[in-house]
Design a protein around this motif. Structure first.
Motif, PDB file in Angstrom:
ATOM      1  N   THR A  60      -3.619  -2.520  -6.102  1.00  0.00           N
ATOM      2  CA  THR A  60      -5.277  -2.635  -7.032  1.00  0.00           C
ATOM      3  C   THR A  60      -6.148  -1.338  -6.420  1.00  0.00           C
ATOM      4  OG1 THR A  60      -6.422  -4.462  -7.009  1.00  0.00           O
ATOM      5  CG2 THR A  60      -5.074  -4.676  -8.427  1.00  0.00           C
ATOM      6  N   SER A  61      -6.958  -0.699  -7.215  1.00  0.00           N
ATOM      7  CA  SER A  61      -7.788   0.010  -6.483  1.00  0.00           C
ATOM      8  C   SER A  61      -8.709  -0.659  -5.926  1.00  0.00           C
ATOM      9  CB  SER A  61      -8.293   0.777  -7.601  1.00  0.00           C
ATOM     10  OG  SER A  61      -8.928  -0.075  -8.713  1.00  0.00           O
ATOM     11  N   LYS A  62      -9.053  -2.151  -6.360  1.00  0.00           N
ATOM     12  CA  LYS A  62     -10.116  -2.959  -5.561  1.00  0.00           C
ATOM     13  C   LYS A  62      -9.107  -3.431  -3.682  1.00  0.00           C
ATOM     14  CE  LYS A  62     -12.858  -7.107  -5.661  1.00  0.00           C
ATOM     15  NZ  LYS A  62     -13.014  -8.088  -6.068  1.00  0.00           N
ATOM     16  N   GLY A  63      -8.060  -3.530  -3.738  1.00  0.00           N
ATOM     17  CA  GLY A  63      -6.753  -3.856  -2.994  1.00  0.00           C
ATOM     18  C   GLY A  63      -6.961  -2.797  -2.270  1.00  0.00           C
ATOM     19  N   ILE A  64      -6.882  -1.651  -2.617  1.00  0.00           N
ATOM     20  CA  ILE A  64      -6.896   0.108  -1.411  1.00  0.00           C
ATOM     21  C   ILE A  64      -8.132   0.448  -0.967  1.00  0.00           C
ATOM     22  CG2 ILE A  64      -6.646   2.486  -1.471  1.00  0.00           C
ATOM     23  CD1 ILE A  64      -4.746   1.764  -3.867  1.00  0.00           C
ATOM     24  N   ALA A  65      -9.096  -0.180  -1.197  1.00  0.00           N
ATOM     25  CA  ALA A  65     -10.319  -0.175  -0.870  1.00  0.00           C
ATOM     26  C   ALA A  65     -10.615  -0.606  -0.493  1.00  0.00           C
ATOM     27  CB  ALA A  65     -12.054  -0.230  -2.226  1.00  0.00           C
ATOM     28  N   ALA A  66     -10.526  -2.218  -0.378  1.00  0.00           N
ATOM     29  CA  ALA A  66     -10.592  -3.464   0.552  1.00  0.00           C
ATOM     30  C   ALA A  66      -9.377  -3.081   1.711  1.00  0.00           C
ATOM     31  CB  ALA A  66     -10.096  -4.794  -0.030  1.00  0.00           C
ATOM     32  N   PHE A  67      -8.371  -2.738   1.902  1.00  0.00           N
ATOM     33  CA  PHE A  67      -7.793  -2.616   2.702  1.00  0.00           C
ATOM     34  C   PHE A  67      -8.168  -1.241   3.625  1.00  0.00           C
ATOM     35  CE2 PHE A  67      -3.702  -0.090   4.839  1.00  0.00           C
ATOM     36  CZ  PHE A  67      -3.170  -1.678   5.405  1.00  0.00           C
ATOM     37  N   GLU A  68      -8.703  -0.370   3.136  1.00  0.00           N
ATOM     38  CA  GLU A  68      -9.092   0.889   4.010  1.00  0.00           C
ATOM     39  C   GLU A  68     -10.440  -0.057   4.755  1.00  0.00           C
ATOM     40  OE1 GLU A  68      -7.639   4.697   1.087  1.00  0.00           O
ATOM     41  OE2 GLU A  68      -9.591   3.809   0.379  1.00  0.00           O
ATOM     42  N   ASN A  69     -11.355  -0.359   3.897  1.00  0.00           N
ATOM     43  CA  ASN A  69     -11.841  -0.993   4.875  1.00  0.00           C
ATOM     44  C   ASN A  69     -11.617  -1.676   5.760  1.00  0.00           C
ATOM     45  OD1 ASN A  69     -14.138   0.050   3.361  1.00  0.00           O
ATOM     46  ND2 ASN A  69     -14.399  -1.168   1.737  1.00  0.00           N
ATOM     47  N   TYR A  70     -10.734  -3.040   5.922  1.00  0.00           N
ATOM     48  CA  TYR A  70     -10.324  -3.456   6.541  1.00  0.00           C
ATOM     49  C   TYR A  70      -9.621  -2.685   7.775  1.00  0.00           C
ATOM     50  CZ  TYR A  70      -7.310  -7.300   9.175  1.00  0.00           C
ATOM     51  OH  TYR A  70      -7.056  -7.658  10.209  1.00  0.00           O
ATOM     52  N   VAL A  71      -8.763  -1.916   7.486  1.00  0.00           N
ATOM     53  CA  VAL A  71      -8.325  -0.516   8.925  1.00  0.00           C
ATOM     54  C   VAL A  71     -10.033  -0.331  10.005  1.00  0.00           C
ATOM     55  CG1 VAL A  71      -7.121   1.586   9.529  1.00  0.00           C
ATOM     56  CG2 VAL A  71      -6.174  -0.275   7.508  1.00  0.00           C
ATOM     57  N   ALA A 104      -8.405 -12.484  -4.902  1.00  0.00           N
ATOM     58  CA  ALA A 104      -9.149 -11.736  -5.099  1.00  0.00           C
ATOM     59  C   ALA A 104      -9.456 -10.309  -5.261  1.00  0.00           C
ATOM     60  CB  ALA A 104      -9.165 -11.551  -3.914  1.00  0.00           C
ATOM     61  N   GLY A 105      -8.237 -10.031  -6.194  1.00  0.00           N
ATOM     62  CA  GLY A 105      -8.532  -9.003  -7.305  1.00  0.00           C
ATOM     63  C   GLY A 105      -7.636  -7.828  -6.110  1.00  0.00           C
ATOM     64  N   TYR A 106      -6.775  -7.828  -5.486  1.00  0.00           N
ATOM     65  CA  TYR A 106      -6.490  -6.511  -4.242  1.00  0.00           C
ATOM     66  C   TYR A 106      -5.185  -6.546  -4.858  1.00  0.00           C
ATOM     67  CZ  TYR A 106      -9.963  -7.639  -1.030  1.00  0.00           C
ATOM     68  OH  TYR A 106     -11.269  -8.369  -0.308  1.00  0.00           O
ATOM     69  N   ILE A 107      -4.100  -6.895  -5.565  1.00  0.00           N
ATOM     70  CA  ILE A 107      -3.148  -6.940  -6.796  1.00  0.00           C
ATOM     71  C   ILE A 107      -2.687  -7.608  -7.449  1.00  0.00           C
ATOM     72  CG2 ILE A 107      -1.259  -7.711  -4.092  1.00  0.00           C
ATOM     73  CD1 ILE A 107      -0.299 -10.050  -4.982  1.00  0.00           C
ATOM     74  N   ILE A 142       0.993  -1.251  -0.305  1.00  0.00           N
ATOM     75  CA  ILE A 142       0.084  -0.147   0.375  1.00  0.00           C
ATOM     76  C   ILE A 142       0.747   1.012   0.202  1.00  0.00           C
ATOM     77  CG2 ILE A 142      -0.254   0.938   2.685  1.00  0.00           C
ATOM     78  CD1 ILE A 142      -3.474  -0.459   0.677  1.00  0.00           C
ATOM     79  N   GLY A 143       2.236   0.690   1.225  1.00  0.00           N
ATOM     80  CA  GLY A 143       2.446   2.336   0.425  1.00  0.00           C
ATOM     81  C   GLY A 143       3.899   1.813  -0.329  1.00  0.00           C
ATOM     82  N   LEU A 144       3.913   1.640  -1.689  1.00  0.00           N
ATOM     83  CA  LEU A 144       5.651   1.311  -2.865  1.00  0.00           C
ATOM     84  C   LEU A 144       3.763   1.634  -3.841  1.00  0.00           C
ATOM     85  CD1 LEU A 144       7.132  -2.027  -1.703  1.00  0.00           C
ATOM     86  CD2 LEU A 144       7.632   0.934  -1.356  1.00  0.00           C
ATOM     87  N   ARG A 145       5.133   1.638  -4.906  1.00  0.00           N
ATOM     88  CA  ARG A 145       4.291   1.469  -6.316  1.00  0.00           C
ATOM     89  C   ARG A 145       4.163   0.559  -6.657  1.00  0.00           C
ATOM     90  NH1 ARG A 145       5.595   2.188 -11.108  1.00  0.00           N
ATOM     91  NH2 ARG A 145       4.142   3.686 -12.556  1.00  0.00           N
ATOM     92  N   GLU A 146       5.531  -0.764  -6.402  1.00  0.00           N
ATOM     93  CA  GLU A 146       5.447  -1.936  -6.586  1.00  0.00           C
ATOM     94  C   GLU A 146       6.562  -2.481  -6.710  1.00  0.00           C
ATOM     95  OE1 GLU A 146       5.309  -0.755 -11.222  1.00  0.00           O
ATOM     96  OE2 GLU A 146       7.244  -2.922 -11.075  1.00  0.00           O
ATOM     97  N   SER A 194       4.363  -1.291  11.615  1.00  0.00           N
ATOM     98  CA  SER A 194       5.327  -2.016  10.627  1.00  0.00           C
ATOM     99  C   SER A 194       5.871  -1.721   9.695  1.00  0.00           C
ATOM    100  CB  SER A 194       6.066  -3.201  11.511  1.00  0.00           C
ATOM    101  OG  SER A 194       6.170  -4.274  10.949  1.00  0.00           O
ATOM    102  N   MET A 195       4.850  -2.787   9.233  1.00  0.00           N
ATOM    103  CA  MET A 195       5.763  -3.318   7.306  1.00  0.00           C
ATOM    104  C   MET A 195       4.717  -0.934   6.965  1.00  0.00           C
ATOM    105  SD  MET A 195       5.750  -5.470   5.813  1.00  0.00           S
ATOM    106  CE  MET A 195       6.299  -6.698   7.192  1.00  0.00           C
ATOM    107  N   ILE A 196       3.988  -0.073   6.907  1.00  0.00           N
ATOM    108  CA  ILE A 196       4.388   0.861   6.049  1.00  0.00           C
ATOM    109  C   ILE A 196       5.272   1.956   6.442  1.00  0.00           C
ATOM    110  CG2 ILE A 196       2.606   2.878   6.437  1.00  0.00           C
ATOM    111  CD1 ILE A 196      -0.409   1.809   6.967  1.00  0.00           C
ATOM    112  N   LEU A 197       5.940   1.597   8.170  1.00  0.00           N
ATOM    113  CA  LEU A 197       6.802   2.238   8.146  1.00  0.00           C
ATOM    114  C   LEU A 197       8.121   1.421   7.080  1.00  0.00           C
ATOM    115  CD1 LEU A 197       7.028   4.178  10.319  1.00  0.00           C
ATOM    116  CD2 LEU A 197       8.346   2.726  11.848  1.00  0.00           C
ATOM    117  N   THR A 198       7.855   0.482   7.186  1.00  0.00           N
ATOM    118  CA  THR A 198       9.176  -0.194   6.532  1.00  0.00           C
ATOM    119  C   THR A 198       9.432   0.487   4.747  1.00  0.00           C
ATOM    120  OG1 THR A 198       9.368  -2.212   7.549  1.00  0.00           O
ATOM    121  CG2 THR A 198      10.330  -2.839   5.373  1.00  0.00           C
ATOM    122  N   ALA A 199       7.456   0.405   4.513  1.00  0.00           N
ATOM    123  CA  ALA A 199       7.715   1.177   3.098  1.00  0.00           C
ATOM    124  C   ALA A 199       8.317   2.420   2.964  1.00  0.00           C
ATOM    125  CB  ALA A 199       6.228   1.011   2.744  1.00  0.00           C
ATOM    126  N   ARG A 200       7.606   3.378   3.956  1.00  0.00           N
ATOM    127  CA  ARG A 200       8.136   4.139   3.525  1.00  0.00           C
ATOM    128  C   ARG A 200       9.706   4.596   3.672  1.00  0.00           C
ATOM    129  NH1 ARG A 200       6.099   7.779   9.119  1.00  0.00           N
ATOM    130  NH2 ARG A 200       3.822   6.656   8.488  1.00  0.00           N
TER     131      ARG A 200
END
Lengths: 97, 199
Positions: free
Chosen positions: A75-86, A54-57, A23-27, B17-23
């Motif tokens: 993917t954008s679906k993955g970002i949405a799923a991650f946001e929902n999870y958080v 699952a279409g998340y990555i 989520i914090g990287l481009r790839e 921890s993983m977000i920090l690693t990526a950052r």
């Protein structure tokens, strides 16, 4: 207060670690993800396939200098799923929740 | 990493921890900074010698050396590609910042040369040198680049008021501050990390 259901795809140690990393990287390449999550190649491969199904990555397989290279990005679906999870997780963590 | 039932706290911990690693992921071996820094120093010192020292000559325009550096940069980029196992958003942004800088310098030097805008090119170059260097330093929290960028801007102010052959040397000093010194610091950090990781 109503609790949101936690996405079973993301509620797994390694899959959550992979998604949080991506989520914090481009790839990122397979080797990078393996190194940062301390996962075994076999287990990581299985979990990446589950996230891809699952279409998340998005997983791209290439050859670079005659070596196979697996690259992953969320993917954008993955970002949405991650946001929902958080958000769901936060609803559990709220005081009195 | 083993699979087990996660508590909510553990989930939050993994995410943090993983977000920090990526950052914090910043792959830079300093080679580009050293390469371009040294090339600029050589070019501007040669330009100074050609303008200030009677009888000093160089077989061609010293700034053509930049072409050789560009080819070397492409070669090293290709060689290093396999070690760049992750692409960050900051890295992507960096790339466009430096591309913008390269285009701006080309416009200034080529069009400026044709239009014969003269001396003002040198302070403007220092102004441009400072921008991507400062931005890169801020984005990656790397203070040598931040300091290098600020030094370039200070030298820009000096060169606006001090017009002489020595201005070429001030531009060379800007290249040392912005790229050569930070480049060697990055290189040292990179080698240290490599040693620690047993690569």
């Amino acid at each position: 207060m109503e609790f949101k259901e936690l996405d079973p795809i993301l509620h797994s140690q390694l899959r959550l670690a992979v998604m949080s990393l991506l989520i914090g990287l481009r790839e990122a390449d397979f080797t990078f993800i393996r190194e940062k999550t301390n996962a075994t190649a076999g287990n990581l491969s299985v979990q990446l396939n589950k996230l891809r199904d699952a279409g998340y990555i998005e997983v791209t397989k290439l050859f670079r200098d005659n070596y196979p290279l697996t690259s992953c990005k969320v993917t954008s679906k993955g970002i949405a799923a991650f946001e929902n999870y958080v958000q769901a997780l936060q609803s559990y963590m709220k005081p009195g929740g | 990493m083993e699979e087990k039932n996660l508590t909510h706290e553990e989930s939050i911990q993994i995410i943090n921890s993983m977000i920090l690693t990526a950052r914090n992921h910043y792959y830079e071996n300093g080679l580009s900074a050293i390469l371009w820094g040294v090339t600029n120093v050589v070019c501007f010192v040669l330009a100074y010698l050609m303008s200030a020292v009677k009888g000093f000559s160089f077989p061609f325009n010293p700034f053509f050396l930049m072409g050789i550096t560009f080819v070397l940069q492409l070669y090293f980029d290709r060689k290093e590609r396999k070690y760049r196992t992750a692409k960050t958003y900051a890295g992507e942004m960096n790339k466009y910042v430096w591309l913008t800088f390269g285009i701006a310098v080309l416009i200034l030097t080529i069009a400026g040369g044709i239009a014969d805008i003269g001396y003002i090119v040198l302070p403007l170059l220092l102004l441009l040198f400072g921008m991507p260097t400062f931005i890169t330093g801020c984005m990656n929290k790397f203070s040598p680049f931040i300091i290098g960028g600020i030094i370039c801007w200070l030298l820009c102010i000096v060169t606006l008021f001090h017009k002489s052959h020595e201005t070429y040397l001030l531009v060379a000093a800007g290249a040392v501050a912005a790229w050569v010194i930070p480049g060697f610091i990055l290189r040292a950090q990179f080698n240290k990390n490599k040693l620690n990781n047993g690569v």
